[in-house]
Design a protein around this motif. Structure first.
Motif, PDB file in Angstrom:
ATOM      1  N   LYS A 439       0.825  -1.213   0.000  1.00 31.26           N
ATOM      2  CA  LYS A 439       0.000   0.000   0.000  1.00 31.26           C
ATOM      3  C   LYS A 439       0.856   1.259   0.000  1.00 31.26           C
ATOM      4  O   LYS A 439       0.418   2.323  -0.454  1.00 31.26           O
ATOM      5  N   GLU A 440       2.106   1.151   0.513  1.00 29.60           N
ATOM      6  CA  GLU A 440       2.979   2.311   0.556  1.00 29.60           C
ATOM      7  C   GLU A 440       3.371   2.783  -0.841  1.00 29.60           C
ATOM      8  O   GLU A 440       3.790   3.925  -1.022  1.00 29.60           O
ATOM      9  N   ALA A 441       3.219   1.920  -1.859  1.00 29.86           N
ATOM     10  CA  ALA A 441       3.591   2.286  -3.233  1.00 29.86           C
ATOM     11  C   ALA A 441       2.379   2.326  -4.147  1.00 29.86           C
ATOM     12  O   ALA A 441       2.519   2.219  -5.369  1.00 29.86           O
ATOM     13  N   ARG A 442       1.206   2.516  -3.593  1.00 30.63           N
ATOM     14  CA  ARG A 442      -0.009   2.340  -4.400  1.00 30.63           C
ATOM     15  C   ARG A 442      -0.099   3.326  -5.568  1.00 30.63           C
ATOM     16  O   ARG A 442      -0.549   2.958  -6.659  1.00 30.63           O
ATOM     17  N   ARG A 443       0.320   4.568  -5.371  1.00 37.06           N
ATOM     18  CA  ARG A 443       0.232   5.538  -6.469  1.00 37.06           C
ATOM     19  C   ARG A 443       1.221   5.183  -7.585  1.00 37.06           C
ATOM     20  O   ARG A 443       0.867   5.216  -8.758  1.00 37.06           O
ATOM     21  N   THR A 444       2.441   4.866  -7.190  1.00 37.48           N
ATOM     22  CA  THR A 444       3.452   4.520  -8.193  1.00 37.48           C
ATOM     23  C   THR A 444       3.059   3.248  -8.926  1.00 37.48           C
ATOM     24  O   THR A 444       3.161   3.177 -10.162  1.00 37.48           O
ATOM     25  N   ASN A 445       2.617   2.246  -8.189  1.00 34.90           N
ATOM     26  CA  ASN A 445       2.206   0.987  -8.819  1.00 34.90           C
ATOM     27  C   ASN A 445       1.043   1.205  -9.778  1.00 34.90           C
ATOM     28  O   ASN A 445       0.992   0.619 -10.861  1.00 34.90           O
ATOM     29  N   SER A 446       0.099   2.031  -9.365  1.00 39.30           N
ATOM     30  CA  SER A 446      -1.089   2.267 -10.193  1.00 39.30           C
ATOM     31  C   SER A 446      -0.723   2.931 -11.519  1.00 39.30           C
ATOM     32  O   SER A 446      -1.199   2.506 -12.582  1.00 39.30           O
ATOM     33  N   ILE A 447       0.127   3.969 -11.471  1.00 36.86           N
ATOM     34  CA  ILE A 447       0.478   4.658 -12.715  1.00 36.86           C
ATOM     35  C   ILE A 447       1.350   3.775 -13.598  1.00 36.86           C
ATOM     36  O   ILE A 447       1.205   3.763 -14.826  1.00 36.86           O
ATOM     37  N   LEU A 448       2.251   2.986 -12.986  1.00 35.65           N
ATOM     38  CA  LEU A 448       3.081   2.073 -13.778  1.00 35.65           C
ATOM     39  C   LEU A 448       2.214   1.011 -14.455  1.00 35.65           C
ATOM     40  O   LEU A 448       2.418   0.694 -15.640  1.00 35.65           O
ATOM     41  N   HIS A 449       1.259   0.467 -13.727  1.00 39.59           N
ATOM     42  CA  HIS A 449       0.355  -0.548 -14.301  1.00 39.59           C
ATOM     43  C   HIS A 449      -0.448   0.042 -15.452  1.00 39.59           C
ATOM     44  O   HIS A 449      -0.614  -0.585 -16.504  1.00 39.59           O
ATOM     45  N   GLU A 450      -0.932   1.267 -15.260  1.00 37.81           N
ATOM     46  CA  GLU A 450      -1.735   1.924 -16.301  1.00 37.81           C
ATOM     47  C   GLU A 450      -0.908   2.144 -17.569  1.00 37.81           C
ATOM     48  O   GLU A 450      -1.384   1.899 -18.688  1.00 37.81           O
ATOM     49  N   ILE A 451       0.331   2.585 -17.399  1.00 40.13           N
ATOM     50  CA  ILE A 451       1.201   2.860 -18.554  1.00 40.13           C
ATOM     51  C   ILE A 451       1.541   1.562 -19.283  1.00 40.13           C
ATOM     52  O   ILE A 451       1.477   1.483 -20.518  1.00 40.13           O
ATOM     53  N   ILE A 452       1.890   0.528 -18.525  1.00 43.42           N
ATOM     54  CA  ILE A 452       2.289  -0.752 -19.146  1.00 43.42           C
ATOM     55  C   ILE A 452       1.120  -1.396 -19.881  1.00 43.42           C
ATOM     56  O   ILE A 452       1.256  -1.833 -21.031  1.00 43.42           O
ATOM     57  N   THR A 453      -0.036  -1.450 -19.252  1.00 40.28           N
ATOM     58  CA  THR A 453      -1.183  -2.112 -19.894  1.00 40.28           C
ATOM     59  C   THR A 453      -1.711  -1.315 -21.089  1.00 40.28           C
ATOM     60  O   THR A 453      -2.319  -1.894 -21.984  1.00 40.28           O
ATOM     61  N   SER A 454      -1.453  -0.011 -21.097  1.00 40.88           N
ATOM     62  CA  SER A 454      -1.892   0.797 -22.249  1.00 40.88           C
ATOM     63  C   SER A 454      -1.120   0.424 -23.511  1.00 40.88           C
ATOM     64  O   SER A 454      -1.571   0.685 -24.625  1.00 40.88           O
ATOM     65  N   ALA A 455       0.053  -0.205 -23.331  1.00 36.70           N
ATOM     66  CA  ALA A 455       0.863  -0.610 -24.480  1.00 36.70           C
ATOM     67  C   ALA A 455       0.519  -2.019 -24.967  1.00 36.70           C
ATOM     68  O   ALA A 455       1.048  -2.467 -25.988  1.00 36.70           O
ATOM     69  N   ILE A 456      -0.349  -2.708 -24.245  1.00 40.65           N
ATOM     70  CA  ILE A 456      -0.747  -4.063 -24.651  1.00 40.65           C
ATOM     71  C   ILE A 456      -1.863  -3.961 -25.687  1.00 40.65           C
ATOM     72  O   ILE A 456      -2.886  -3.319 -25.430  1.00 40.65           O
TER      73      ILE A 456
END
Length: 717
Positions: A439-456
């Motif tokens: 949970k301490e990295a939730r913002r970073t994880n969320s934006i990274l996940h969004e960026i990576i999946t947008s390329a799929i």
């Protein structure tokens, strides 16, 4: 204390509520009325009435109640001879006429005890075809509600023109579920609550242990995927009818919750915004979180997407990785901004410095990660490689071929860069992936996940990589041994141990990173100082950082040990001693020889020779990474061959134990498990094998007509 679900904040604006109670709730298994459940229902309606809510009740059960009463009456009036004859099923409309009277009498009695007045309104399908009826219906209900009277609706099955109450589904409404949906729209209700004999809508039959409760129904995700169980034991349509009614109402803008009528306070909890039952809402697709989608569905979707990924040509899979790398670099400022917020909040929350260090993305990290992804993209194709080729018999060829594992569940703490590495490795190896970060990295994880999946690409689907946002979903995910193939935990000893104890799914990982550096008596001390300092201070929070320094006893006399300690202290490293070192050097004793500091601190111990060092490592280490510094090649070989760790080095820092530094492109984690993958786990550690046989009509037939050759063939043939 039960939390309020943010997706149910709409209940604050609810004034008019329609509650529909099903036959399975109204009656017991033997057909008699369930007095306890009806009493609890009436008490809830009384409480809501007193709080200012306008409550309208739609009740089923009349036919069931009437049938039970008429069977009893028929039994009393039958002779013994009559009972020996085949029994004719009772007329449903007669059952409805008798049951409506008895059911309403009970409601009237129960409400009267609570000083609440109720009113019966019987309707038929044909009534709603008349505009004047609909106008009058609204006026009557409005008048009743203004007087705090509870209107109780039921279909008038006794005079309905429908052929058979349980068979004819034609018309404007066809059961009390669809009637409640119709009334919700006609009477402009703010909420419809459908009470059932189960807790809500499940991903499969509720009796199936693999089925999961769906908290929020999203039509695009769930329609056509859910498998319904049997119909209600006594009602008309069971859950299928309720879902149809709920979808119908939600589409019209009226939220619906399907929940259990067996709980004594379910309606109250719904109106308090609690996360119970299944919510249907017109805007659900906009704000339902990823974690709210069932764990099983996430895993199944990841597997389906992975199969589409595997079917793509190698060049297209590589292009996905190159697109991911470009997307990350293009969004670097956004990523770092979100990461700075996470770091700031972690510091304010008082997290340990080691965790905050792992959380922070240092300058240049995004670029470094992107370059590592490009290295992966340009690696040799890992999927479908023929590892061995054998002729079983003439014209019958068997191939051993590399293949993805399937679906991976990675649970990690702190380090958001791990998400990027893991996701890129999953894409390269053709695996589906579920990620659960801290949970301490939730913002970073969320934006990274969004960026990576947008390329799929859409042809593969974003569900290839799912981000689990709720900690509560982990236990459910760990039960899915039939759809998740490997769990890789990356975090504390406690996290890894808990996961290993909680699942049947194979677990790959390490619980501790207790790495040793042994400085032998023949070591080049200048080299030793450089390696020891690097192993401890380059990145103290890393799992491959040195935690224990072992020193040959002769270095005590030559002052070599003292020089090493001074160099470490100059760099700010706190020194603790093992039993022998603390006694000789008069330094604080380490609380344990099996301790991972993950900070600028380490344990120092003195040993007699290389064999004593090896024994110490086996007794107190974690089988992660250990290094020897010596100019004696014979001693070095003893160490390299006998230390039973995932990685063993000679004259090199333990910090080299890393997937990128090993040339793997990236790593999904470091495994100390003695299974197929050990040490830094890259693409190969995420692969298994398949056997492909090509024949021309061979059969076994007791091995009578076949001559086995078992000849190894060239992979090029």
């Amino acid at each position: 204390m039960e939390a309020v679900d943010s997706t149910r904040s709409f209940v604050r604006d609810v004034k008019r509520v329609i509650v529909k109670v099903g036959t399975a709730v109204v009656t017991r298994a033997d057909g008699r009325l369930a007095l306890g459940r009806l009493g609890a229902l009436c008490e809830q309606i009384h409480e809501l009435n007193s709080q200012g809510y306008e409550v309208i009740l739609v009740t089923s059960g009349a036919v069931g109640v009437g049938r039970q009463r008429l069977r009893y009456r028929k039994l009393l009036n039958s002779s013994f001879a009559d009972l020996q004859k085949p029994q004719v099923e009772l007329d449903g409309k007669a059952c409805a006429g008798v049951g409506q009277n008895g059911l309403m009498a009970l409601y009237d009695t129960l409400f009267s005890q609570l000083d609440v007045t109720s009113a019966q309104l019987l309707v038929t399908d044909n009534d709603f075809r008349d505009p004047d009826f609909r106008k009058q219906l609204n006026e009557t209900v409005k008048s009743l509600l203004s007087l705090k009277v509870v209107p109780i609706f039921n279909e008038n099955d006794a005079v309905s023109t429908r052929k058979a109450p349980y068979e004819d589904s034609s018309g404007i409404f066809w059961d009390n579920d669809s009637l409640s949906a119709l009334l919700a729209m006609e009477l402009k209700a703010d909420l419809l609550v459908l009470l059932s004999d189960v807790d809500g809508l499940y991903s499969g039959p509720p009796s199936d242990p693999h089925s999961e409760l769906i908290h929020t129904y999203v039509k695009d995700r769930h329609e056509g995927v859910i498998t319904f169980g049997d119909k209600s034991r006594v009602g008309r349509g069971g859950m299928t009818a309720k879902v149809k009614a709920a979808v119908y109402s939600a589409h019209a803008g009226i939220p619906v919750v399907i929940t259990s009528g067996f709980a004594a306070d379910s309606i109250i909890r719904v109106l308090n915004g609690k996360r119970i039952g299944t919510l249907f809402h017109r805007d659900a697709h906009k704000w339902v979180p990823q974690g709210d989608i069932g764990a099983r569905e996430m895993a199944v979707s990841a597997r389906e997407s992975s199969r589409r990924l595997q079917a793509m040509p190698s060049e297209e899979r590589s292009k996905i990785l190159l697109d991911v790398a470009d997307a990350l670099e293009a969004s670097e400022k956004l990523i770092l901004a979100e990461n700075e917020t996470d770091v700031s909040e972690a510091q304010q929350a008082g997290y340990e410095k080691a965790l905050v260090d792992r959380l922070a993305l240092k300058p240049g990290k995004v670029s470094s990660l992107s370059n590592a992804i490009r290295v992966l993209a340009n690696m040799e194709e890992p999927i479908g490689r023929v590892l061995k080729k054998t002729e079983l018999s003439e014209g019958f060829i068997l191939e051993k071929m590399s293949s993805p594992l399937g679906v991976l569940l990675i649970i990690f703490e702190s380090r958001p860069d791990a998400l990027v590495q893991i996701a890129s490795l999953a894409i390269r190896s053709g695996n589906g992936l579920l990620l659960k970060g801290g949970k301490e990295a939730r913002r970073t994880n969320s934006i990274l996940h969004e960026i990576i999946t947008s390329a799929i690409p859409k042809s593969v689907g974003k569900p290839l990589i799912g981000l689990v946002t709720s900690r509560e979903e982990i236990p459910e995910l760990l039960k899915l041994d039939d759809v998740i193939d490997l769990v890789i935990p990356r975090g504390s000893n406690k996290l890894v141990s808990q996961i290993k104890a909680s699942t049947k799914i194979p677990v790959l990982g390490h619980a501790d990173g207790i790495c040793h550096v042994y400085v032998d008596k023949s070591a080049n001390m200048d080299m030793a100082k450089q390696i020891v300092l690097d192993a401890k201070t380059d990145y103290p929070a890393a799992c491959n950082a040195m935690e224990t320094l072992l020193v040959h006893k002769e270095l005590v006399e030559t002052r070599g040990l003292n020089e090493l300690i001074v160099e470490l202290q100059i760099k700010g490293v706190a020194i603790f001693g093992g039993p022998r070192a603390s006694s000789i050097l008069n330094i604080p004793q380490a609380r344990s020889l099996h301790h991972e500091y993950s900070s600028l601190a380490c344990t120092v111990e003195i040993v007699d020779d290389v064999y004593a060092a090896i024994d110490h490592i086996h007794l107190h280490g974690s089988a992660h990474t250990d290094s020897i510094i010596t100019e004696d090649t014979e001693v070095a070989e003893i160490f390299l061959r006998q230390v039973d760790s995932a990685a063993i080095f000679h004259n090199a820092s333990t910090r080299f134990s890393d997937g990128f530094r090993f040339g793997l492109g990236a790593e999904v984690g470091i495994s100390t498990s003695r299974i197929h993958a050990r040490g830094p786990v890259g693409v190969e550690g995420l692969l298994t094998i398949r056997w492909i046989a090509r024949g021309n009509g061979q059969v076994v037939n007791g091995d009578k007509g076949i001559v086995y050759t078992h000849k190894d063939l060239s992979l090029k043939s």
